[in-house]
Design a protein around this motif. Structure first.
Motif, mmCIF file in Angstrom:
data_model
loop_
_atom_site.group_PDB
_atom_site.id
_atom_site.type_symbol
_atom_site.label_atom_id
_atom_site.label_comp_id
_atom_site.label_asym_id
_atom_site.label_seq_id
_atom_site.Cartn_x
_atom_site.Cartn_y
_atom_site.Cartn_z
ATOM 1 N N ALA A 110 0.825 -1.202 0.000
ATOM 2 C CA ALA A 110 0.000 0.000 0.000
ATOM 3 C C ALA A 110 0.859 1.252 0.000
ATOM 4 O O ALA A 110 0.574 2.227 -0.708
ATOM 5 C CB ALA A 110 -0.937 -0.011 1.214
ATOM 6 N N ASN A 111 1.926 1.244 0.785
ATOM 7 C CA ASN A 111 2.814 2.405 0.812
ATOM 8 C C ASN A 111 3.565 2.577 -0.499
ATOM 9 O O ASN A 111 3.779 3.708 -0.957
ATOM 10 C CB ASN A 111 3.802 2.268 1.972
ATOM 11 C CG ASN A 111 3.233 2.724 3.293
ATOM 12 O OD1 ASN A 111 3.233 3.901 3.618
ATOM 13 N ND2 ASN A 111 2.711 1.774 4.061
ATOM 14 N N VAL A 112 3.969 1.482 -1.108
ATOM 15 C CA VAL A 112 4.658 1.556 -2.398
ATOM 16 C C VAL A 112 3.732 2.157 -3.453
ATOM 17 O O VAL A 112 4.099 3.103 -4.179
ATOM 18 C CB VAL A 112 5.147 0.159 -2.827
ATOM 19 C CG1 VAL A 112 5.523 0.147 -4.307
ATOM 20 C CG2 VAL A 112 6.345 -0.261 -1.984
ATOM 21 N N CYS A 113 2.517 1.606 -3.554
ATOM 22 C CA CYS A 113 1.573 2.126 -4.548
ATOM 23 C C CYS A 113 1.145 3.556 -4.208
ATOM 24 O O CYS A 113 0.948 4.383 -5.103
ATOM 25 C CB CYS A 113 0.350 1.220 -4.628
ATOM 26 S SG CYS A 113 0.704 -0.438 -5.247
ATOM 27 N N GLY A 114 1.015 3.840 -2.904
ATOM 28 C CA GLY A 114 0.654 5.191 -2.518
ATOM 29 C C GLY A 114 1.721 6.194 -2.883
ATOM 30 O O GLY A 114 1.427 7.302 -3.340
ATOM 31 N N ILE A 260 -3.505 8.239 8.893
ATOM 32 C CA ILE A 260 -3.267 8.255 10.338
ATOM 33 C C ILE A 260 -2.127 7.349 10.760
ATOM 34 O O ILE A 260 -1.666 7.431 11.896
ATOM 35 C CB ILE A 260 -4.550 7.856 11.095
ATOM 36 C CG1 ILE A 260 -5.021 6.460 10.667
ATOM 37 C CG2 ILE A 260 -5.635 8.872 10.880
ATOM 38 C CD1 ILE A 260 -6.217 5.967 11.460
ATOM 39 N N MET A 261 -1.656 6.449 9.869
ATOM 40 C CA MET A 261 -0.567 5.552 10.233
ATOM 41 C C MET A 261 0.800 6.095 9.826
ATOM 42 O O MET A 261 1.810 5.464 10.101
ATOM 43 C CB MET A 261 -0.763 4.188 9.569
ATOM 44 C CG MET A 261 -1.858 3.361 10.190
ATOM 45 S SD MET A 261 -1.470 2.936 11.880
ATOM 46 C CE MET A 261 -2.933 2.031 12.315
ATOM 47 N N ALA A 262 0.816 7.238 9.147
ATOM 48 C CA ALA A 262 2.103 7.745 8.661
ATOM 49 C C ALA A 262 3.058 8.031 9.812
ATOM 50 O O ALA A 262 4.257 7.803 9.713
ATOM 51 C CB ALA A 262 1.872 9.009 7.830
ATOM 52 N N GLY A 263 2.550 8.523 10.903
ATOM 53 C CA GLY A 263 3.411 8.804 12.052
ATOM 54 C C GLY A 263 3.901 7.548 12.728
ATOM 55 O O GLY A 263 5.069 7.443 13.107
ATOM 56 N N SER A 264 3.013 6.546 12.879
ATOM 57 C CA SER A 264 3.427 5.306 13.538
ATOM 58 C C SER A 264 4.439 4.543 12.702
ATOM 59 O O SER A 264 5.217 3.748 13.244
ATOM 60 C CB SER A 264 2.204 4.428 13.817
ATOM 61 O OG SER A 264 1.585 4.041 12.603
ATOM 62 N N ASN A 265 4.454 4.769 11.387
ATOM 63 C CA ASN A 265 5.476 4.112 10.563
ATOM 64 C C ASN A 265 6.878 4.538 10.953
ATOM 65 O O ASN A 265 7.848 3.822 10.724
ATOM 66 C CB ASN A 265 5.260 4.434 9.077
ATOM 67 C CG ASN A 265 4.070 3.703 8.509
ATOM 68 O OD1 ASN A 265 3.580 2.748 9.105
ATOM 69 N ND2 ASN A 265 3.594 4.154 7.362
ATOM 70 N N MET A 266 7.013 5.735 11.525
ATOM 71 C CA MET A 266 8.308 6.254 11.934
ATOM 72 C C MET A 266 8.600 5.955 13.397
ATOM 73 O O MET A 266 9.451 6.589 14.006
ATOM 74 C CB MET A 266 8.343 7.777 11.711
ATOM 75 C CG MET A 266 8.220 8.185 10.259
ATOM 76 S SD MET A 266 9.618 7.622 9.300
ATOM 77 C CE MET A 266 10.927 8.555 10.085
ATOM 78 N N SER A 267 7.886 4.980 13.967
ATOM 79 C CA SER A 267 8.023 4.712 15.397
ATOM 80 C C SER A 267 9.451 4.358 15.781
ATOM 81 O O SER A 267 9.883 4.626 16.904
ATOM 82 C CB SER A 267 7.089 3.562 15.799
ATOM 83 O OG SER A 267 7.344 2.406 15.013
ATOM 84 N N SER A 339 6.795 10.313 2.506
ATOM 85 C CA SER A 339 6.258 9.628 3.685
ATOM 86 C C SER A 339 5.959 8.173 3.382
ATOM 87 O O SER A 339 6.296 7.274 4.160
ATOM 88 C CB SER A 339 4.987 10.343 4.147
ATOM 89 O OG SER A 339 4.336 9.602 5.150
ATOM 90 N N ASN A 340 5.333 7.911 2.241
ATOM 91 C CA ASN A 340 5.022 6.529 1.887
ATOM 92 C C ASN A 340 6.273 5.734 1.566
ATOM 93 O O ASN A 340 6.373 4.550 1.902
ATOM 94 C CB ASN A 340 4.060 6.509 0.702
ATOM 95 C CG ASN A 340 2.632 6.741 1.122
ATOM 96 O OD1 ASN A 340 1.871 5.810 1.353
ATOM 97 N ND2 ASN A 340 2.262 8.007 1.236
ATOM 98 N N LEU A 341 7.245 6.358 0.919
ATOM 99 C CA LEU A 341 8.479 5.641 0.582
ATOM 100 C C LEU A 341 9.256 5.266 1.840
ATOM 101 O O LEU A 341 9.743 4.136 1.973
ATOM 102 C CB LEU A 341 9.344 6.507 -0.339
ATOM 103 C CG LEU A 341 10.659 5.857 -0.826
ATOM 104 C CD1 LEU A 341 10.369 4.600 -1.623
ATOM 105 C CD2 LEU A 341 11.462 6.855 -1.655
ATOM 106 N N ILE A 342 9.374 6.214 2.758
ATOM 107 C CA ILE A 342 10.106 5.922 3.986
ATOM 108 C C ILE A 342 9.334 4.925 4.853
ATOM 109 O O ILE A 342 9.921 4.060 5.513
ATOM 110 C CB ILE A 342 10.405 7.225 4.755
ATOM 111 C CG1 ILE A 342 11.555 7.004 5.750
ATOM 112 C CG2 ILE A 342 9.202 7.754 5.484
ATOM 113 C CD1 ILE A 342 12.055 8.288 6.375
#
Length: 861
Positions: A110-114, A260-267, A339-342
């Motif tokens: 999902a992040n790759v396609c996003g 809403i998950m973009a921040g938690s991805n950087m946990s 954000s999606n790539l990272i």
């Protein structure tokens, strides 16, 4: 003013979804992580078609779903230390590797396609402003074609990769600058509603023979305009030609709320993620909800419906400084792509580090990076994935799949929080307490409804893909040490139902065997263990073992290291059994302990199974068992070698019979199994020869010549056990043969008819065979009484004759069930009792001696 080119469907969707800045900026600046999803573009689209009332209802429903998920995210994030991986880390540590790995892969895709979606949207926005031929006002210097746009996208993606590789700190600084730009754009737009004078906005729309121009108008604050925009006015979407409806508009609007998950991805990069994620995310969600409602009201009061429906980029037209709006869109879209790539890189890195997919992702997590630097290979792999998606050129269909993937992740986060809450584990103590299982359940339901509302096909395909990943990981992934929430939930439910299992409500109609099989060494009991597993009939099955040691003389418990070997044995033999080990000074005391303590509540052993006490040398049946020979695996270590024939046994004949007597005193049924290790069940039951294998049943006490009764409690229990074995899946081909012993001077046909009626009442299908009893009972034995009176005993000659009678019944069965007499009250007769049992069963092959003390059959409905 020249007519403005209407944005394409892809660009319109991206303005609705990509304008958010990355929530990690709040973490870097003030230990806040939030999701600042800009509604600047999608609000006009929603209000133009749905009207103000329905738009406000859509915002409320969407943010209700998001709010429930945010509460679950906050609860999990504050229940312990977070590491890299964001939602994947939360789900995998809560639900186990199967769910975690499956959702991790879907979240990565999902992040790759996003990221590709945002890059293509940025390319389209740039080409719209600077492309050749001109698509509007401004400077047009960039060539336009599929390959040129792919080149622009690759260059922008390379810029995103460079920022990600330099490190999270650089990315955070870039995000902060973008945040300032977007905040300035938003402020400019709000001021423009008040500062801009009423104007007409000519809109050039694509047409099949060129283009046509319609006029929209910015009226300024007008009560008439507000009234016109209160109700719904769904029309055809000029970019797709499809008629809009509540569900289609709601789906587009909801796309802008899925960050809403973009921040938690950087946990993994946050200094205090448990502090930052809840505060930042909740603040961002509340802020964007207010902005959505404010903009919806301002647009309804100042813009007519034509402008709202026909020009999704009208905010540039009414802005007091139009270039700033364009720059804000560019900056926010670039931020979303990074954000999606990272996020994809972090998820891939976490998956590889956890080794869920073996060599497939082995190298993506081999380099442990500093806290502010991403894994080089993980970032490169994500970049390549995004580059491949860019070749599609159009992502309108993929956008639905991406949103569905995100919603599936959100639903699983709610499921993880719900499972943790329902499990009631003492260690689930999140510092964020503003949630209940009701909020989790509402979040799951909302996400599932939204998935099918946005795209039923994508939702179905996503769930199917998730199921395939779950099955693959369940069977292929290595076991983890994270803990399995399923075990906590099972424990919680089992405890609850065990408390409800009231032994005072037991009824004979629902009786089932609950076995305690005593095993000295599994190497010599593999086939017996398998046989008793067929006898349990969905009841409790416990493998008991007594270790002859004194804990007072030992430094630690010697049984704990043996548990793994026994549990591995149960897994390999594929039997549904529990393990119960104990220390005792003697085997008899150990069996007593296990009979008293095994089980829990209403699930306690009611039947004791022992191997037979004889002088035969034990054979290592474990090494020949199909579970090990077919898989070519070694026998589990931890079990000692079998006893040598010359080595003395651990218990005497008197102690062995004493164990039987103890069990009967404790109202436990007793089974003694002889030569079960010689039973080749696979060969017996699968041979093609006719007739099918037989089970011989002798429901008469062969050691009591003055009685041929078959309707006492013990005989009925013996019948029940034979029937239970015949009901097992592996034994359904076998046929029961019931032997009726008749005496001279009696009416055998009447006895046979009575027995047949009994079998009919008990619903037991068996063939009855009459056997003359006189040939076995000589005159001198008549009148003998049984052992309990301790007055006289049958002779060995009689027992041998009874053995011969049983042996002569052909064809030879797969297994025999014989009546087990009670041990004598005089303990000095224990050796003689055991000796005659040995004579009775000598040479019979697999034989089970049965004594029942409880009523187990019922003729009632």
């Amino acid at each position: 003013q020249q007519p403005q080119a209407a944005p394409s469907c892809l660009q319109r969707e991206l303005w609705a979804t990509a304008v958010p800045t990355d929530p990690v900026l709040g973490v870097v600046c003030a230990q806040l992580t939030g999701t600042l999803t800009s509604p600047m573009s999608s609000a006009g689209f929603v209000v133009g078609h749905a009207g103000l009332y329905q738009a406000l209802a859509m915002f409320a429903v969407a943010y209700f779903i998001i709010g429930m998920t945010v509460l679950s995210v906050c609860a999990i994030a504050t229940n312990g230390a977070l590491d890299a991986g964001g939602a994947y880390y939360m789900i995998s540590r809560a639900l186990g590797p199967e769910f975690g790995g499956s959702i991790g892969i879907m979240f990565f895709l999902a992040n790759v396609c996003g990221s590709a979606l945002y890059v293509l949207g940025l390319v389209e926005a740039v080409v719209d402003s600077f492309g050749i031929p001109p698509a509007g006002t401004g400077v047009h210097v960039l060539p336009q074609s599929y390959w040129y746009e792919l080149l622009y996208g690759t260059v922008l993606l390379a810029l995103c990769l460079l920022v990600c590789l330099v490190g999270a700190s650089i990315y955070a600084k870039a995000t902060f600058l973008i945040f300032l730009v977007v905040a300035g754009v938003l402020g400019t737009i709000l001021v423009s509603f008040f500062a801009t004078r009423p104007i007409g906005v000519p809109i050039r729309l694509p047409h099949f023979n060129g283009s046509e121009i319609e006029n929209g108008s910015f009226t300024g604050f007008s009560l008439a305009t507000l009234r016109d925009n209160l109700g719904g006015g769904y029309a055809v979407d000029y970019t797709t030609g499809q008629m809009m409806s509540f569900s289609s508009v709601f789906a587009v609007m909801f796309n802008g709320c899925t960050g809403i998950m973009a921040g938690s991805n950087m946990s993994g990069d946050l200094k205090h993620p448990s502090y930052s994620i809840p505060r930042g995310t909740i603040s961002a969600v509340l802020f964007t909800y207010l902005v959505y409602n404010l903009l919806a009201f301002l647009m309804c009061a100042t813009c007519n419906r034509t402008l709202l429906q026909k020009d999704y980029g009208f905010l540039r037209d009414i802005s007091i400084f139009p270039p700033l709006v364009t720059v804000g869109i560019y900056a926010a879209t670039l931020s979303a792509a990074m954000s999606n790539l990272i996020g994809a890189s972090r998820i891939l890195y976490a998956l590889a580090r956890d080794d869920l997919f073996g060599e497939c992702l082995e190298h993506a997590g081999t380099h442990q990076s500093p806290s502010d630097r991403l894994s080089l290979l993980g970032s490169s792999t994500s970049w390549c994935g995004v580059g491949l998606v860019l070749f599609s050129g159009k992502l309108n269909t993929i956008a639905g799949v991406v949103t569905t993937f995100f919603l599936l992740v959100y639903a699983t986060v709610n499921l993880a929080c719900l499972a943790l809450e329902w499990a009631s584990a003492p260690n689930f103590r999140p510092t964020f307490r503003y949630f209940t299982w009701h909020t989790c359940l509402l979040g799951i339901a909302g996400c599932c409804v939204m998935m099918f509302l946005i795209s039923p096909v994508s939702a179905s395909a996503s769930l199917g893909f998730l199921l395939l990943l779950l099955l693959a990981l369940h069977y292929l992934s290595p076991s983890s040490t994270w803990g399995y929430i399923s075990q906590a939930l099972i424990f919680h439910q089992v405890r609850k139902y065990l408390l409800m299992l009231d032994v005072r409500k037991d009824h004979v109609k629902f009786w089932r065997p609950q076995m305690l099989l005593m095993v000295q060494n599994p190497r010599g009991s593999a086939r017996l263990i398998d046989f008793v597993n067929d006898l349990k009939k969905s009841g409790l099955y416990v493998l008991g073992h007594v270790e002859l040691q004194d804990l007072d003389t030992l430094p630690s418990d010697p049984l704990q290291p043996q548990q793994d070997s026994w549990l591995s044995l149960v897994d390999k033999l594929n039997v549904k059994a529990f393990i119960s080990l104990t220390l005792a000074p003697s085997v008899r005391h150990g069996v007593r302990q296990l009979l008293f303590t095994s089980g829990l509540g209403g699930m306690r052993p009611n039947t004791l199974v022992l191997g037979f006490y004889d002088d035969e040398a034990p054979q290592d049946g474990l090494a020949r068992h199909p579970a090990f020979t077919s898989a070519r695996e070694e026998v589990p270590l931890g079990f000692p070698p079998l006893r040598a024939p010359a080595t003395p046994k651990l218990l005497s004949p008197r102690e062995y019979v004493g164990i039987v007597a103890d069990a009967l005193k404790m109202l436990r049924n007793v089974l003694l199994a002889r030569q079960l290790e010689s039973l080749d069940k696979a060969w017996e039951l699968r041979r093609a020869a006719s007739p099918p294998p037989a089970i011989h049943v002798w429901p008469v006490n062969l050691l009591r010549p003055d009685s041929a009764r078959y309707a006492d409690t013990c005989s009925l229990f013996l019948l029940q056990m034979a029937c239970v074995l015949n009901m097992a899946r592996a034994w359904r081909r076998a046929r029961l043969r019931l032997f009726l012993c008749v005496e001279a001077g009696t009416m055998p046909h009447a006895q046979e008819e009575k027995l047949r009626q009994l079998l009919k009442d008990l619903r037991i299908q068996a063939q009855i065979q009459l056997v003359p009893w006189d040939a076995v009972t000589p005159e001198e034995e008549e009148g003998a009484v049984n052992f309990p009176a301790n007055t006289t005993q049958v002779s060995d000659e009689y027992v041998c004759a009874a053995n011969k009678l049983v042996l002569e019944q052909s064809p030879a069965p797969a297994v025999r069930f014989l009546y087990l007499p009670r041990p004598p009250a005089d303990t000095s007769l224990y050796p003689l009792y055991l000796h005659q049992l040995e004579l009775l069963t000598r040479g019979l092959g697999p034989t089970v001696l049965v004594h029942g003390v409880s009523a187990v059959t019922s003729t009632q409905l």
